[in-house]
Design a protein around this motif. Structure first.
Motif, short mmCIF file in Angstrom:
data_model
loop_
_atom_site.label_atom_id
_atom_site.label_comp_id
_atom_site.label_asym_id
_atom_site.label_seq_id
_atom_site.Cartn_x
_atom_site.Cartn_y
_atom_site.Cartn_z
N MET A 170 0.82 -1.20 0.00
CA MET A 170 0.00 0.00 0.00
C MET A 170 0.86 1.26 0.00
N THR A 171 2.06 1.18 0.57
CA THR A 171 2.97 2.32 0.49
C THR A 171 3.32 2.59 -0.97
N ALA A 172 3.53 1.54 -1.74
CA ALA A 172 3.81 1.72 -3.17
C ALA A 172 2.61 2.32 -3.89
N VAL A 173 1.41 1.85 -3.57
CA VAL A 173 0.20 2.41 -4.17
C VAL A 173 0.04 3.88 -3.76
N LEU A 194 9.86 13.40 -3.68
CA LEU A 194 8.82 12.39 -3.81
C LEU A 194 9.23 11.29 -4.79
N TYR A 195 9.97 11.65 -5.84
CA TYR A 195 10.38 10.65 -6.81
C TYR A 195 11.36 9.65 -6.19
N ASP A 196 12.27 10.15 -5.35
CA ASP A 196 13.21 9.26 -4.66
C ASP A 196 12.47 8.36 -3.68
N LEU A 197 11.51 8.93 -2.96
CA LEU A 197 10.74 8.14 -2.01
C LEU A 197 9.90 7.08 -2.73
N ALA A 198 9.33 7.46 -3.87
CA ALA A 198 8.54 6.51 -4.65
C ALA A 198 9.42 5.37 -5.16
N HIS A 199 10.65 5.70 -5.55
CA HIS A 199 11.58 4.67 -6.00
C HIS A 199 11.89 3.69 -4.87
N ALA A 200 12.10 4.23 -3.66
CA ALA A 200 12.36 3.38 -2.50
C ALA A 200 11.17 2.50 -2.20
N ALA A 201 9.96 3.07 -2.29
CA ALA A 201 8.75 2.28 -2.05
C ALA A 201 8.61 1.18 -3.09
N ASP A 202 8.95 1.48 -4.33
CA ASP A 202 8.86 0.50 -5.41
C ASP A 202 9.81 -0.67 -5.17
N GLU A 203 11.01 -0.37 -4.69
CA GLU A 203 12.00 -1.42 -4.45
C GLU A 203 11.64 -2.30 -3.26
N ASP A 204 10.76 -1.80 -2.41
CA ASP A 204 10.40 -2.53 -1.19
C ASP A 204 9.39 -3.64 -1.42
N THR A 205 8.73 -3.64 -2.57
CA THR A 205 7.75 -4.70 -2.83
C THR A 205 7.95 -5.26 -4.22
N PRO A 206 8.02 -6.57 -4.35
CA PRO A 206 8.19 -7.18 -5.67
C PRO A 206 6.87 -7.31 -6.43
N HIS A 207 5.76 -6.99 -5.77
CA HIS A 207 4.45 -7.28 -6.36
C HIS A 207 3.77 -6.07 -6.99
N VAL A 208 3.97 -4.90 -6.42
CA VAL A 208 3.25 -3.70 -6.87
C VAL A 208 4.22 -2.73 -7.52
N SER A 209 3.96 -2.38 -8.77
CA SER A 209 4.81 -1.44 -9.49
C SER A 209 4.27 -0.02 -9.33
N VAL A 210 5.09 0.86 -8.79
CA VAL A 210 4.70 2.26 -8.62
C VAL A 210 4.37 2.87 -9.98
N ASP A 211 5.21 2.61 -10.98
CA ASP A 211 4.98 3.20 -12.30
C ASP A 211 3.67 2.73 -12.91
N GLU A 212 3.35 1.44 -12.75
CA GLU A 212 2.10 0.94 -13.31
C GLU A 212 0.90 1.62 -12.68
N PHE A 213 0.89 1.73 -11.36
CA PHE A 213 -0.28 2.30 -10.70
C PHE A 213 -0.31 3.82 -10.81
N ARG A 214 0.84 4.45 -10.94
CA ARG A 214 0.85 5.88 -11.25
C ARG A 214 0.18 6.12 -12.60
N ASP A 215 0.52 5.30 -13.59
CA ASP A 215 -0.09 5.45 -14.90
C ASP A 215 -1.60 5.19 -14.84
N ARG A 216 -2.01 4.23 -14.03
CA ARG A 216 -3.44 3.93 -13.92
C ARG A 216 -4.20 5.09 -13.27
#
Length: 253
Positions: A170-173, A194-216
């Motif tokens: 959910m942090t990644a979302v 925020l971009y650096d924090l989002a990158h860190a959040a993305d690396e923390d979970t193998p299941h949820v892609s920040v870029d995918e859900f940002r685009d959605r």
């Protein structure tokens, strides 16, 4: 636009937010602001036949974000009064369409409701950010994401992850939502932390892609009809559930 503040708390943030809000918008029903003693009380709006309710903790009501929080809730009230699909569509209907024959953990279903709340927030904040400043919201979202990222699980000496308070998925979302919202309104610098924090959040979970859900989140239509919004939300929920390894495939029964 009538605003009545109830409980021992300041009135200035709510009246000030009203003065800013009603320059371009209005509410048909009065707003009753309930200042709660519970410091952990989440700020939220309720809707009744003859009035709206804004519930807020004393801590939030006396914070630097009080006026912006009030603006955000007034925007939800406006969307509710105008019958915007983001505020009228039944989540039960969305889940029925998105997950036929699927077996989904209660934890994941709860998170699906959080995704729907983000979608509602996008349309409320289309109003909020059109009438109020963007810098304080950007700083608030950065602060919230920084706190969540710092609370993420960390590996122990055996390489296993230790449970922490923040849910990494959910942090990644949340990171994806924050970026999409601010980019939607050109309210973020390319060099934002925020971009650096989002990158860190993305690396923390193998299941949820920040870029995918940002685009959605970013692809949500500016002024959708009921059918368009239903399709967007169904696709969002289905994509999130599909990202969960424990819920892939049809129901066991």
């Amino acid at each position: 636009m009538d605003v009545l503040v109830q409980g021992a708390g300041p009135t200035a943030p709510f009246l000030g937010a009203r003065d800013v809000f009603e320059i371009d918008h209005d509410l048909d029903k009065p707003v009753h602001v309930h200042v709660r003693e519970n410091p952990d009380e989440r700020t939220w709006a309720g809707h009744h036949d003859d009035h709206h309710v804004l519930n807020i903790s004393r801590k939030a009501a006396t914070s630097a974000m009080a006026r912006e929080l009030a603006l955000h809730e007034y925007s939800h009230m406006r969307r509710h009064e105008e019958g915007h699909p983001s505020h009228t569509l039944s989540m039960d209907e969305v889940l029925f369409l998105a997950l036929p024959g699927r077996q989904v953990e209660q934890r994941v279903l709860t998170q699906c409701y959080q995704l729907a709340n983000h979608a509602k927030d996008i349309y409320a904040d289309d109003i909020t950010l059109s009438v109020g400043p963007t810098d304080k919201l950007a700083a608030f979202l950065e602060s919230e994401l920084a706190a969540a990222v710092s609370d993420r699980p960390s590996p122990n000496r055996d390489g296993h992850r230790i449970t922490a308070g923040a849910d990494t998925e959910m942090t990644a979302v949340n990171a994806a939502f924050a970026l999409a919202l601010l980019e939607r309104h050109d309210a973020i610098s390319p060099t934002s932390r925020l971009y650096d924090l989002a990158h860190a959040a993305d690396e923390d979970t193998p299941h949820v892609s920040v870029d995918e859900f940002r685009d959605r989140f970013a692809s949500f239509a500016d002024d959708p009809d009921q059918s368009t919004y239903r399709r967007e939300l169904v696709d969002l929920v289905r994509a999130y559930v599909d990202s969960q390894p424990s819920t892939n495939g049809p129901a066991a029964d």
